[in-house]
Every structure is written in structure tokens, then in C-alpha cells.
Design an enzyme around this catalytic site. Sequence first.
Site, PDB file in Angstrom:
ATOM      1  N   GLY A 286       0.808  -1.212   0.000  1.00 30.92           N
ATOM      2  CA  GLY A 286       0.000   0.000   0.000  1.00 30.92           C
ATOM      3  C   GLY A 286       0.839   1.259   0.000  1.00 30.92           C
ATOM      4  CE  LYS A 365      -4.248   2.226   5.434  1.00 31.55           C
ATOM      5  NZ  LYS A 365      -3.957   1.073   4.569  1.00 31.55           N
ATOM      6  CE  LYS A 407     -10.735   9.855   6.537  1.00 24.82           C
ATOM      7  NZ  LYS A 407      -9.415  10.501   6.456  1.00 24.82           N
TER       8      LYS A 407
END
Length: 652
Positions: A286, A365, A407
Site C-alpha cells: 500500500g 481505509k 478518523k
Amino acid sequence: MKIKKLTQGFAGLPRLYKQLIIACSDSVLLVVPTSWQIWLVFFTLPLLAVPIYIRFGLYRAIIRYIGFRALWSVMQAVTLYAMLLGLYFLFLRAPAVPRSVVIINWLVAILFIGGTRMIARWWLTGSFGESAAANSNKKFRVAIYGAGAAGVQLANALAYSNEYTPVAFLDDKSELHNTLVNTLRVYPFSDIGTLIPRLGIQEVLLAIPAASRRRRNHIIESLEKYPVHVRTLPSVSELAGGQFKIDDIKEVDIEDLLGRDPVKPFPDLLHSNILGKNVMVTGAGGSIGSELCRQIQLQQPAKIILYEANEYALYAIESELKQHLEEKNKDKVVAILGNVLDKTRFQQICKTYRVHTIYHAAAYKHVPLVEKNPLEAVRNNIKGTLFAAESAIATGVDTFVLISTDKAVRPTNVMGASKRFAELILQALAEKEEHTRFCMVRFGNVLGSSGSVVPLFREQIQKGGPVTVTHPDIIRYFMTIPEAAQLVIQAGAMGNVGDVFLLDMGEPVRINDLARTMIHLSGLTVEDDENPGGDIRIEYTGLRPGEKLYEELLIGGNPIGTRHPRIYRARESHIPWPELQDYLELLDKGLEVGDVEMVLTLLLNVVVDYHPQGTIEDAVWKEKRKGKDNNRVVQLKDFRSQDNPESDATSN
């Protein structure tokens, strides 16, 4: 037209043919200034000169790119030839040959040999006659910001370009103003407003690779109001001290607008968990995971284990890392195709490679996708973290670092709530675990990551718009991926007993302003009520499911500073492990039967200040929150235990 065809025909000849043509031309030019009375003597001159010219590389130079160095080689070769010619005449004792002929022949040879090459260069590059005028009209007229060494190199490179014509230098140094550098006049930057229409400037190229990010930011902001396309050269570190090419010119890095000058990393913190150790990165393919791998490799681990579920992403990062290693060291990079939900395999890998440090970056995500697929996100983000942590404990891993997110603070979406739940798991495990050290690092958006607005905006601008922004007032914090990865590694070295670390993300950025800036720096204008004839329109699409106007990094207050100026330690509440185990049992039941409502209500009960704005209506959530703090577990146990056929798709 005939000249153009002749030029193309010559340029298309094989290189050997062109070298022979030039050598024959040189031979003729050497004999031309010679008196016919001694032509037999001078007929031998090419036999003397051509080997010297070959030795000095005069036939290796590409004519269209010839420059000062090539002319200096011509001067050296012709001088050596003249000296040998003088010795030749001396030993020949030819009375009919005046000694002044040597000097005259030297001067004429320099003029002819060097001059013909320059004329050929002008001809081949389209800088001659009508062809030059026509070609010049097709080029972008550019001003170069920075009249230093980088600017001069750039101007030289542009001289051979078919795309650009440099017309001026811009510089802040007053001593350079109104001087000529490389035949171009240097103007103060304050004149840019009048220079653009007067010189027809279409682009400004920034040739200031050594400037700080703050300085570049100031210059770019100053240029934003002008109708020019702004591009830049790489930084000094990217150029690595080499000569740059036109291909090195690139779009302005948004890092120059949003980022900070990075703080020099602390070597002992970078080395602490990595040097000479076996290090595993989950989600290694990623955006964050791959950059962690790059930074880890620089710290010389004994082995780096890449754990990734995506086959191509794993192949890409493995290939990249191995390119920088000698053949004998390539086995230091171990690529494992696997999922963190496969606990048996994950634990086996940790045991087989005797892993010392784990950086857990594997997670779902993407906020809107996670809102639509909550069960898979919860399973991957929560259970995956639990399995990885338990495997670390079982195999004696020294350090486990969770890559978390802003978040997770007062979340409004499943992604944030699931990541906060993962944090709570590690905090609870850290209290009872003596060997494995758990910590987590929380930060915001990274520039250039998958899903980042920057590449999306750039693509939309290239297509002519519109540029889509969810809300005119939405703000975000940004950080470069390399800086984030370095700070994660350094924070992980300081972690102790379930610490939650926060990264200093800098100043918040209004996404609407970012979109406008990117449009302006592309040499375009925004189409709006004030400018209905603009080039690119900005459309507001509305907040996506679970999306907030702004993000936070801290749940509580008063973060604690650390020895690193951009890393803070948070004071966060947590749930004891015995109580958390009850929630995990309920979570297993909900996931097993596919009960979305049960799983989401579990998140609501466990995660402090979770205010969903996505899949379930607010009224339903408000009802579920009644009595939350007094009797959370009892409410959840009231859920039915029978099988529920609902899937993610049908429940949403």
C-alpha cells in the site's frame, strides 16, 4: 520545404554515414586554403589531421547537441594538428612553404572545422532561416526563475528543445537585474506582471532546486494570480548532483504548497527497531506500507518481510527493494502473499523468520467503500489487528506498531470506528503483556496516497474538468508519505505500554482552495460567477457517507511532547482486557451470522464518541445510544444469536 526535407534526410542517415560525411568535409576544408603550387604537400594534411580529430572525439559528438565543450575539443585537436604540421614542414625542409602557412592554416582550420559544426547545429535544430521562425512560433515561451547555475543549465538544455523557448530570467538578486546571463536578460520578479504580455510568457520554470519548501511555497503563491503554467525542477536530493534533462521538468509538487520542511530524523530512533533485526510490514504494497518498506531498507535490517494480500502490489514493492541490493543480499527481502485474517499462517511466518518488529499497515481505509461494506471492513481492521497482535505475543515479537488514522478520533464512519477499536485492542493487550511492546501512530492524509485528492484533481484538470470537491468548507491535514513513514518509525521506537502517538500534521488546508490553486498553476482559470468564461469548473458533490468537514488527532486534551518536535503522546482512555473480550465474543457472533446491525451497534457501544453519519439513520442510532454508558454489554447480549442470512449488500 526543401530545406526541411534535406534536414530530415540528413538526420535520418545511419550514424556511420554522417561521420564519414563530416570527415570528408573536414578533409576538403583543410586543403581549401592551400596554395596550388604546393598542393601535393597539403594533399597529405587530411592523413595527419583526421586521426587526431578522431582521437579527440570530434566525430563522436552529436551535431545537434554540440556546445562549448565540443568547440573546446575542436580547438585542442586543431592546435595539436598545427604543431605536428609545423614539425612536418621542419623535417621536410620544403623551401616553397612559408612558415606563416602553419599559423594561417591553424586559424582557418579552427574557423572552418568549428564554424561548420555550429552552422550544422543551427540547421539541424531548426534555428536557421525560415525554419527557425516557424519552429519558434510553435514553442512555449518560458521565463526561468533563478539565474544561478541551475537556471543556466536549464537554459542550455532548452536551447536544444523543440518545445520551449527561454525568453528571460527572473531573479531576486538585485546585482543580477538588467544583466545578460546566457544571452537572456535578468529581470526582477516584481516585473512578472508586465513581462507576461510583453514577452508572451506562457510558462514559468522554477530553477531553484536548493530552495527550502517554505521559499518555494512563497514563490508559487506569488505566481498563482498570473495566467501562466508553473513547473519546476526536482530538488537537489532528487537531482543527486547530476546534470538534469528537460524530462526532469515536472509539475509543481503539491508538497511545495502544503508540506513543511521536514525535521531531520533522529538516527537512533530510526535504527532502534530495525538495524540488524527481522522486520515485518503488513499491507506492504500500500501507499504507507510501501514507503515504510523503503525507509526500513535504508536502516539495514537483517531481513524485511513483506506481508501483502494483493499479488501485484507485493510483486511491485519486492522488485523495487531488490533493485537496490547486491545479488548476494537479495534474500534479505522476503515476499509473503497472505492475509492477516489467516492467523495460523501469520503466526507461522512470524515464527519462521523470528520477527523482531511488526509495522501493521494492513487495513481497509476507503471511507465510502467501507461504509457500504461494513462487515468486511470490521473483520479486516479489527479481527486482523487482533490476530496479528496475538501472533506477535505468541512468537515473542519485541515491538508491534499499529498505523492508525485521525478518523479514529470522534469517528463518523465505520472506517474510523474500526480503527479506534483496533487501538483499544492494543491498549488492552499492552496492559497485560510483558514482552511485546505495543504502540500506535495516528496521523491524517498523506500526499499521493491511493484515494488522495491531489492526483484526482490533476487528472480532472488534464481532462478539462470539472474538478469535484465534496464541500466548499471541507478541510484536511496533509503530510508527505516519506515524512509520515519516517515519523512512524521514530514514534514506534519511543512507544511504551500501549502509547498512542500523534504526528504534527502542520496547517489545515481548505480543499476548495487547493483545487483553485492547482487550476491556476496549470495556467488555467476557474469558471465561476465572477468569471463565467473560465477554463475549469469546480463542482460540489456533497459530503460522502461518513465524511466529516474536518478531522482531529486527539480525543482528549493536552497531548504530551516527546523528544521529537513533531511527535506527541496522547492521553487516551481505554477498556480493560476482560471487558474487551466480551465485546470481541459478540463481534465474532455478529460477523459469523452476518448481522450488520449487531456489529455496528457493537461499534457504537465500544468506541467513545462514535456518531455515525452513514448507513443507519440518525434516529435509529440515537435510540441505540440510550443508556450506553451504564450497561453496554447487557444491551449487546440482547441481540439474537440465530443465523442471519443478511449480507453487507442486502443490509445496506
